[in-house]
Design a protein around this motif. Structure first.
Motif, PDB file in Angstrom:
ATOM      1  N   GLN A 679      -9.784   6.620  11.087  1.00 36.74           N
ATOM      2  CA  GLN A 679     -11.229   6.502  11.280  1.00 36.74           C
ATOM      3  C   GLN A 679     -11.900   5.649  10.199  1.00 36.74           C
ATOM      4  N   GLY A 680     -11.245   5.516   9.044  1.00 39.40           N
ATOM      5  CA  GLY A 680     -11.870   4.787   7.939  1.00 39.40           C
ATOM      6  C   GLY A 680     -11.891   3.290   8.181  1.00 39.40           C
ATOM      7  N   ALA A 681     -12.820   2.610   7.500  1.00 34.32           N
ATOM      8  CA  ALA A 681     -12.940   1.155   7.624  1.00 34.32           C
ATOM      9  C   ALA A 681     -12.025   0.480   6.602  1.00 34.32           C
ATOM     10  N   LEU A 682     -11.254  -0.493   7.065  1.00 36.26           N
ATOM     11  CA  LEU A 682     -10.403  -1.249   6.155  1.00 36.26           C
ATOM     12  C   LEU A 682     -11.226  -2.318   5.440  1.00 36.26           C
ATOM     13  N   PRO A 683     -10.889  -2.587   4.172  1.00 36.05           N
ATOM     14  CA  PRO A 683     -11.589  -3.665   3.469  1.00 36.05           C
ATOM     15  C   PRO A 683     -11.034  -5.050   3.808  1.00 36.05           C
ATOM     16  N   THR A 684     -10.227  -5.094   4.884  1.00 34.33           N
ATOM     17  CA  THR A 684      -9.595  -6.373   5.233  1.00 34.33           C
ATOM     18  C   THR A 684      -9.324  -6.401   6.727  1.00 34.33           C
ATOM     19  N   GLU A 721      -7.675  -4.672  -3.680  1.00 37.34           N
ATOM     20  CA  GLU A 721      -8.041  -3.526  -2.828  1.00 37.34           C
ATOM     21  C   GLU A 721      -7.629  -3.810  -1.387  1.00 37.34           C
ATOM     22  N   ALA A 722      -7.917  -5.013  -0.931  1.00 40.82           N
ATOM     23  CA  ALA A 722      -7.578  -5.377   0.451  1.00 40.82           C
ATOM     24  C   ALA A 722      -6.067  -5.378   0.642  1.00 40.82           C
ATOM     25  N   GLY A 723      -5.339  -5.924  -0.321  1.00 41.04           N
ATOM     26  CA  GLY A 723      -3.880  -5.981  -0.212  1.00 41.04           C
ATOM     27  C   GLY A 723      -3.265  -4.603  -0.189  1.00 41.04           C
ATOM     28  N   ASP A 724      -3.761  -3.706  -1.062  1.00 44.41           N
ATOM     29  CA  ASP A 724      -3.219  -2.338  -1.084  1.00 44.41           C
ATOM     30  C   ASP A 724      -3.477  -1.629   0.246  1.00 44.41           C
ATOM     31  N   ALA A 725      -4.668  -1.803   0.776  1.00 39.92           N
ATOM     32  CA  ALA A 725      -5.011  -1.148   2.052  1.00 39.92           C
ATOM     33  C   ALA A 725      -4.138  -1.682   3.181  1.00 39.92           C
ATOM     34  N   ALA A 726      -3.957  -3.007   3.228  1.00 39.53           N
ATOM     35  CA  ALA A 726      -3.137  -3.590   4.290  1.00 39.53           C
ATOM     36  C   ALA A 726      -1.690  -3.151   4.157  1.00 39.53           C
ATOM     37  N   PHE A 727      -1.182  -3.095   2.914  1.00 40.56           N
ATOM     38  CA  PHE A 727       0.191  -2.650   2.677  1.00 40.56           C
ATOM     39  C   PHE A 727       0.368  -1.196   3.140  1.00 40.56           C
ATOM     40  N   ALA A 728      -0.611  -0.330   2.821  1.00 41.40           N
ATOM     41  CA  ALA A 728      -0.522   1.082   3.214  1.00 41.40           C
ATOM     42  C   ALA A 728      -0.501   1.232   4.729  1.00 41.40           C
ATOM     43  N   VAL A 729      -1.354   0.459   5.399  1.00 42.81           N
ATOM     44  CA  VAL A 729      -1.403   0.556   6.872  1.00 42.81           C
ATOM     45  C   VAL A 729      -0.091   0.065   7.482  1.00 42.81           C
ATOM     46  N   ALA A 730       0.441  -1.065   6.972  1.00 35.32           N
ATOM     47  CA  ALA A 730       1.688  -1.598   7.517  1.00 35.32           C
ATOM     48  C   ALA A 730       2.837  -0.618   7.316  1.00 35.32           C
ATOM     49  N   ASN A 731       2.896  -0.011   6.145  1.00 36.18           N
ATOM     50  CA  ASN A 731       3.944   0.976   5.882  1.00 36.18           C
ATOM     51  C   ASN A 731       3.795   2.203   6.775  1.00 36.18           C
TER      52      ASN A 731
END
Length: 967
Positions: A679-684, A721-731
Motif C-alpha cells: 500500500q505504501g508509495a515508492l520513492p521511485t 533511498e530510491a535504490g534501497d526501496a527498489a532493491f527491497a521490492v525486487a527481492n
C-alpha cells in the motif's frame, strides 16, 4: 327475468363462460345454489351443468347426491363430455362413483359378458355381450376418472389401473371369441401386452399393442391349433375394436409382431424365438422391453417374456445399436414436424423424448445392471438415477415433465374419449385443461407457460442423455470388459497396453467397489475410460492419476456427474492423465480445473487483459503478501493446466503455447510486484524488463523468468533511498514467487543484467545508459534483442527499451569484428556448455540444428540489418525469420528449414516436461521414454523411430543452413 340476470352475474363471477345460459338451465332444472357453487370448481362448469341437467331429467335422485358422490360426479362431468354422455345413458352407474374401490376388473368384465371368471370360458353366447363389455368398461373408467380428477389416485396408480382394465377387457374379448368359435380350441393362447399396456402405464384412450403366442395342446396338430388360435385372436380384436351402439373400446394393434402386418398373427414360442435370433431389427427389441402377459394363458405368456428377455438385454451389443435407435427417433420427429410443438407425444420435448432417452439408457446399461430392468418409465428413471446413470436433478426434471405431460394427455383424451396427443389452440379448451390442473387465476396463461417450461426441459435433457456419446462407447464394450471381472481382466488389461495389470486392477477395485452412488458411476465410466487410457502414451499413469483425482473430487457432486454426462470431458481427461505427469500434477492441486475440459473454447488461452484483471482481484482480497501470492499462484496453476491441455489436445501450436505461457508469466510478475510494493508509495518508478525466452514470448513449461529491474527516482527522492526501496521490492518479488507451495514456482532470474551476478540487482535508467555507453559487449547487445517490457511502470519500460534500441538495432549494423566475436562465442558455447556424456545430435538446445543454432542465426540477422529494416525489430525468433525471408535476407527454403527445426526442438523440450514433470533438454536414450515423447507429439505407438528420423532430418537440414548463413 331480473332474477335470472342477477343469477347470471353471480355465475359469471363463479367462472361460467356462458353465464346467461347457465342461469337459465339452473332455473329450469331447479338446481340448488350450493350445487352451482360446487360446479364452479370443476374444469368446465358450463359442460358439467349442461350434462347434469340432462342427467337430472333421467334420474332426479342425482340432485340429492352429497359428499364424495357429488364431488366425484361433478369432476367427471366437468372434464369428460364422453363419460357424461355415458352416465346420461346409464344413470344407474352414477352409484359406482360413490364406491371407494371396485376391486380387480377381470372378474367383473368376464361376468358382464356372461363368462365364468374362474375358467375364463363363456357361459353362453350373448348377442349383447359386446355392448355389455363396453358399458361395464366405461363404468369402471368413470370410477377411475373420478378418483383421478379429485386427486384420490396418483398418476402411477391411474396408469396401472387403466392397464389392468385393458387386460381385463382383452380377457373378456377372448371369452367372447371363444363363444363365437363354438368349440374348445386345441391350443393355449397368450396375449402379450407391449408398449404402455405392457408397462402398466396406459392412458385413457390408446391403441393396445399386443403380440400373440400359442402352443398346441399335447397331441394336437400344430397347424390346426395355430389356425384356431388365429381365429381366437381375430375374434378378441374385433370384440374390443368393433363399433356398436355403445361405441368401441380401442384398437387392438398387433403390428409389432415379427414381420409386422405381413407376418402371421399368431406364432408358437419357438417360431418367435427363431425370428428374434435371426431377423429382428433394433426397434423390435426396444418394443420387447415392455413385454408383459396380459390375457389368455398367463403361464405361456410368462415363458415367452422370460425367453425374449435374453434378446432384449443383449440388444445393445448389436452393431450400430445406439445409432439405430437415435436414427429412428429422428425419423419420427421428421414425420410430426408439421404439427410442431403442439404434438404432446411425438413433438420436441414430448413424451417420446423422455421415453426414448430412458429406454436407450436402460438397454445400454441394463445388460449389466439387472436393477434397471423395469418396464414403466418412471420406475426405470428412478432406477437409473439410483444407479448413477442419470443425475438426480436430471431425473427429477424428466420425472416432473413426464408426470405433467401424462396428466395433460389424460385430460385431453378424457374430454371426448378419443385418441389424441395434439394440444388444442382454442382458448376454451386450454382453459379447461388449466382449470383441471388446479390453475384458477389465469388458467390459459398459467397452463401454457407450465407446459412450455416442461417441454423445454424435457427436450434439453433428451438431447443431453439420448445423444450422449458415452452410450455408444458402453454399448460397444465386450461384456467381459464391461463387467470389469477379475477372471479375464488381467489378460485384457495387458492386451490393452497396461504395463502393470495387477496394479491397474487394484485401482479399479478401489474406484468401483461398494454400493455408493460414486462407485456406481465409476462402474459405468471406467470400462470405457480403460480403452481411452489405453490409447494414451502411458495408460498406467493415466489410471493412477484418475484414481488420485477421483479420491480428491469423488465426493464433489459435480465431478462424476460431469464425466458421466459430458463424454468429451471424460475422454479428454483420460488423454491428459495418460500423457502428462506435469498436467496431472497441476490437476492434483487444482482438481476443479476438470471443468475446463468440456469444450475447445474453454481451453483457448485467455486474453492477457482478462488475466490481469483476475490476478489483480485475487491478490487484492488478501492483506498478507504470502496469502495474496498463494492465490495468484493458484490462478497461474489453473492457466498452466489450461495451456498444457490445449497443447496436448492439439488446440495450440508451439508459438501459441509460448505466447500463452509468457503472457501468464507477465501477469504473474505484475500481480506479485503489486503485492511486493504493498500500500505504501515508492520513492521511485520501477519496471521489470523481460529477457531471454520470456522476452521472446517463447516461454516453455520449465522456463525461468529472465528479467532485469530498472528504476527511476521520483523528483525530490534521494538516489540511495530510491535504490534501497527498489532493491527491497525486487527481492520481495523474487521471494514471494519462490515460496514453498504445491503450485509451480516462477523463478525470477536476473543474471542477464549488466555484470551478471556481480552487478547490482536493480539499476537506475541513467546507470543502464551509462553502462551500455561505456562497457557494453556484443553479447549484451545480442541479449537485449529479447528485451521487452513485462511489468511495473510502462512509461519507464518504454524509456529503457529506447536505450536498448540504440545497442540492438545499430543504424549501420554491427561491424565485422563484432560478427567475429559473436561467432567465436557461439563456437565456444557449443564446445563447452554441452553436458558431459550428452549426445549432441539429440540435444534440443545446444545440439547441431537445435534451438541455439536457429536463434543465433536470427539474432545475427537482426544485429546486422534491423537498423535498416524495422520489420526485424521483434523479440520473437520465428517472426524474425519470416521478416528476413520477406526482405530477401534469408532464402525461403532456409527460413522454412530453420523454422521447422526450431518448432520440433521446442515441441520436444515441452513434451519432455509434460511427460516427466521435470525439464530436460536431451531426447532420452531409453526406448520407453522416446515412445512416450513420440506419442505425445502425435506419432503412433510404434512411431518412435519415425519421430527420431524426423527430428534428425530437421536439425541436420537446419545445421547446414547455420553453417552457410551464420558461419
Amino acid at each position: 327475468m331480473p332474477r335470472i340476470e342477477s343469477s347470471a352475474a353471480r355465475l359469471a363471477r363463479l367462472g361460467f363462460a356462458d353465464a346467461a345460459r347457465a342461469a337459465r338451465l339452473a332455473a329450469e332444472s331447479g338446481l340448488p345454489g350450493d350445487l352451482l357453487e360446487a360446479l364452479a370448481a370443476v374444469a368446465d362448469p358450463d359442460l358439467a351443468l349442461t350434462t347434469l341437467t340432462r342427467l337430472v331429467e333421467r334420474d332426479p335422485a342425482v340432485l340429492h347426491a352429497r359428499g364424495p358422490t357429488r364431488a366425484n360426479l361433478l369432476q367427471v362431468l366437468g372434464a369428460s363430455d364422453a363419460l357424461g354422455e355415458h352416465l346420461v345413458r346409464h344413470p344407474d352407474q352414477v352409484a359406482l362413483l360413490a364406491v371407494p374401490e371396485l376391486g380387480e376388473p377381470r372378474a367383473a368384465l368376464l361376468l358382464a359378458v356372461g363368462a365364468d371368471p374362474h375358467a375364463a370360458e363363456p357361459a353362453a353366447s350373448a348377442p349383447d355381450a359386446l355392448n355389455a363389455l363396453r358399458v361395464a368398461y366405461r363404468g369402471r373408467l368413470a370410477h377411475l376418472a373420478a378418483r383421478d380428477l379429485t386427486g384420490q389416485a396418483a398418476l402411477a396408480e391411474v396408469m396401472a389401473e387403466l392397464s389392468d382394465l385393458a387386460g381385463a377387457a382383452l380377457e373378456a374379448g377372448l371369452a367372447i371369441a371363444r363363444a363365437e368359435l363354438g368349440e374348445a380350441a386345441p391350443v393355449r393362447l397368450a396375449v402379450i401386452g407391449l408398449g404402455k399396456c405392457g408397462a402398466r402405464e396406459l392412458n385413457y384412450i390408446s391403441d393396445v399393442d399386443v403380440v400373440f403366442v400359442a402352443e398346441p395342446h399335447e397331441g394336437a396338430d400344430e397347424t390346426k391349433a395355430l389356425r384356431a388360435a388365429t381365429r381366437l385372436a381375430q375374434g378378441m380384436m374385433r370384440a374390443c375394436s368393433a363399433a356398436t351402439a355403445e361405441g368401441s373400446l380401442w384398437e387392438v394393434d398387433a403390428g409389432l409382431r415379427p414381420e409386422g402386418r405381413s407376418g402371421p398373427l399368431v406364432r408358437t414360442l419357438a417360431s418367435h424365438l427363431a425370428y428374434y435370433r435371426r431377423w429382428a431389427k433394433t426397434w423390435e427389441f426396444q418394443a420387447l422391453l415392455k413385454a408383459r402377459p396380459v390375457a389368455g394363458d398367463l403361464e405361456l405368456g410368462a415363458a415367452y417374456v422370460a425367453s425374449v428377455d435374453e434378446f432384449v438385454w443383449s440388444a445393445a451389443t448389436r452393431d450400430h445399436f445406439v445409432e439405430d435407435v437415435q436414427a429412428m427417433r429422428r425419423r419420427v420427429e421428421a414425420q410430426v414436424r408439421a404439427e410442431g410443438e403442439r404434438q404432446l407425444k411425438l413433438g420436441p420435448g414430448g413424451l417420446r423424448d423422455i421415453e426414448f432417452a430412458v429406454q436407450l439408457l436402460q438397454l445400454v446399461h441394463g445388460r449389466l445392471d439387472p436393477l434397471l430392468r423395469r418396464r414403466a418409465t418412471l420406475p426405470a428413471l428412478a432406477a437409473l438415477s439410483r444407479g448413477g446413470y442419470v443425475g438426480r436433478d436430471d431425473a427429477k426434471g424428466l420425472a416432473e415433465a413426464y408426470t405433467f405431460l401424462r396428466r395433460v394427455e389424460h385430460l385431453l383424451q378424457l374430454h371426448r374419449l378419443r385418441r389424441t396427443h395434439l394440444l388444442p389452440t382454442g382458448e376454451d379448451d386450454l382453459r379447461r385443461l388449466g382449470r383441471a390442473l388446479g390453475m384458477q387465476a389465469d388458467p390459459v396463461g398459467d397452463f401454457t407457460a407450465r407446459w412450455k417450461r416442461h417441454a423445454r426441459e424435457a427436450r434439453r435433457l433428451h438431447e443431453k442423455l439420448f445423444y450422449r456419446p458415452l452410450l455408444q462407447a458402453v454399448a460397444r464394450l465386450p461384456e467381459s470388459e464391461a463387467r470389469l471381472s477379475t477372471s479375464a481382466a488381467l489378460a485384457r488389461l495387458e492386451a490393452l497396453g497396461y504395463a502393470d495389470p495387477a496394479g491397474a486392477l487394484r485401482h479399479l477395485a478401489a474406484l468401483t467397489t461398494g454400493v455408493t452412488r460414486r462407485a456406481a458411476i465409476q462402474r459405468t465410466l471406467l470400462p470405457v475410460m480403460l480403452g481411452w487410457f489405453a490409447g494414451t502414451p502411458d495408460p498406467d499413469a493415466g489410471l493412477l492419476g484418475f484414481r488420485q483425482v477421483s479420491d480428491q473430487l469423488g465426493a464433489t457432486p459435480w465431478y462424476l456427474r460431469l464425466l458421466r454426462d459430458e463424454t468429451a470431458v471424460a475422454q479428454r481427461m483420460a488423454r491428459v492423465l495418460g500423457t502428462s505427469r506435469y498436467a496431472t500434477g497441476l490437476l492434483m492441486n487444482a482438481p476443479d480445473a476438470v471443468a475446463l475440459l468440456g469444450s475447445d473454447a474453454d481451453l483457448a488461452p485467455r486474453p492477457a487483459a482478462a488475466l490481469r484483471a483476475e490476478a489483480s482481484a485475487a491478490v487484492s482480497r488478501h492483506d498478507h503478501p504470502a496469502k495474496a501470492v498463494t492465490a495468484l499462484r493458484a490462478l497461474r496453476r489453473r492457466e498452466l493446466f489450461r495451456t498444457a491441455v490445449a497443447d496436448i489436445s492439439g488446440l495450440a501450436d508451439i508459438e501459441r503455447v509460448g505466447v500463452a505461457l509468457s503472457e501468464l508469466n507477465d501477469v504473474t510478475i505484475q500481480a506479485a510486484l503489486d503485492t511486493a510494493i504493498g500500500q505504501g508509495a515508492l520513492p521511485t518508478r520501477l519496471a521489470v524488463i523481460a529477457m531471454g525466452r520470456l522476452g521472446g514470448m517463447e516461454s516453455s513449461y520449465a522456463s525461468d523468468a529472465d528479467v532485469m529491474f530498472v528504476h527511476a527516482p521520483l523528483p525530490g527522492a534521494s538516489e540511495r533511498e530510491a535504490g534501497d526501496a527498489a532493491f527491497a521490492v525486487a527481492n520481495e518479488l523474487r521471494r514471494l514467487l519462490a515460496l514453498p507451495a504445491p503450485d509451480p514456482p516462477l523463478v525470477i532470474d536476473p543474471d542477464l543484467r549488466p555484470e551478471g551476478r556481480q552487478g547490482p540487482l536493480v539499476r537506475t535508467l541513467a546507470s543502464y545508459r551509462a553502462y551500455y555507453a561505456r562497457w557494453s559487449s556484443p553479447w549484451e547487445s545480442q541479449a537485449l534483442l529479447r528485451a521487452r517490457f513485462s511489468a511495473g511502470d510502462a512509461a519507464l519500460g518504454a524509456e529503457f527499451l529506447a536505450v536498448a534500441d540504440g545497442l540492438r538495432y545499430p543504424p549501420a549494423g554491427i561491424g565485422d569484428d563484432a560478427v567475429r566475436d559473436i561467432r567465436r562465442l557461439k563456437a565456444r558455447m557449443e564446445a563447452e556448455r554441452l553436458p558431459r556424456g550428452a549426445d549432441p545430435a539429440l540435444h534440443t538446445k545446444l545440439g547441431p540444428g537445435g534451438l541455439s543454432d536457429v536463434e543465433w542465426v536470427a539474432q545475427l540477422l537482426q544485429l546486422r540489418h534491423a537498423g535498416a529494416v524495422p520489420e526485424l525489430r521483434t523479440t520473437r525468433t520465428l517472426e524474425t525469420l519470416r521478416a528476413a525471408r520477406a526482405f530477401e535476407l534469408l532464402a525461403p527454403e532456409d527460413e522454412a528449414e530453420l523454422a521447422e527445426a526450431w518448432r520440433i526442438a521446442s515441441r520436444v523440450r515441452d513434451a519432455i516436461m509434460l511427460i516427466k514433470g521435470r525439464p530436460g533438454d536431451s531426447i532420452p536414450a531409453g526406448a520407453r521414454e522416446r515412445r512416450l515423447i513420440a506419442q505425445t507429439l502425435g506419432y503412433p505407438p510404434d512411431g518412435s523411430e519415425d519421430f527420431l528420423d524426423d527430428y534428425r532430418r530437421a536439425t541436420r537440414r537446419a545445421r547446414r543452413v547455420v553453417e552457410r548463413v551464420f558461419y
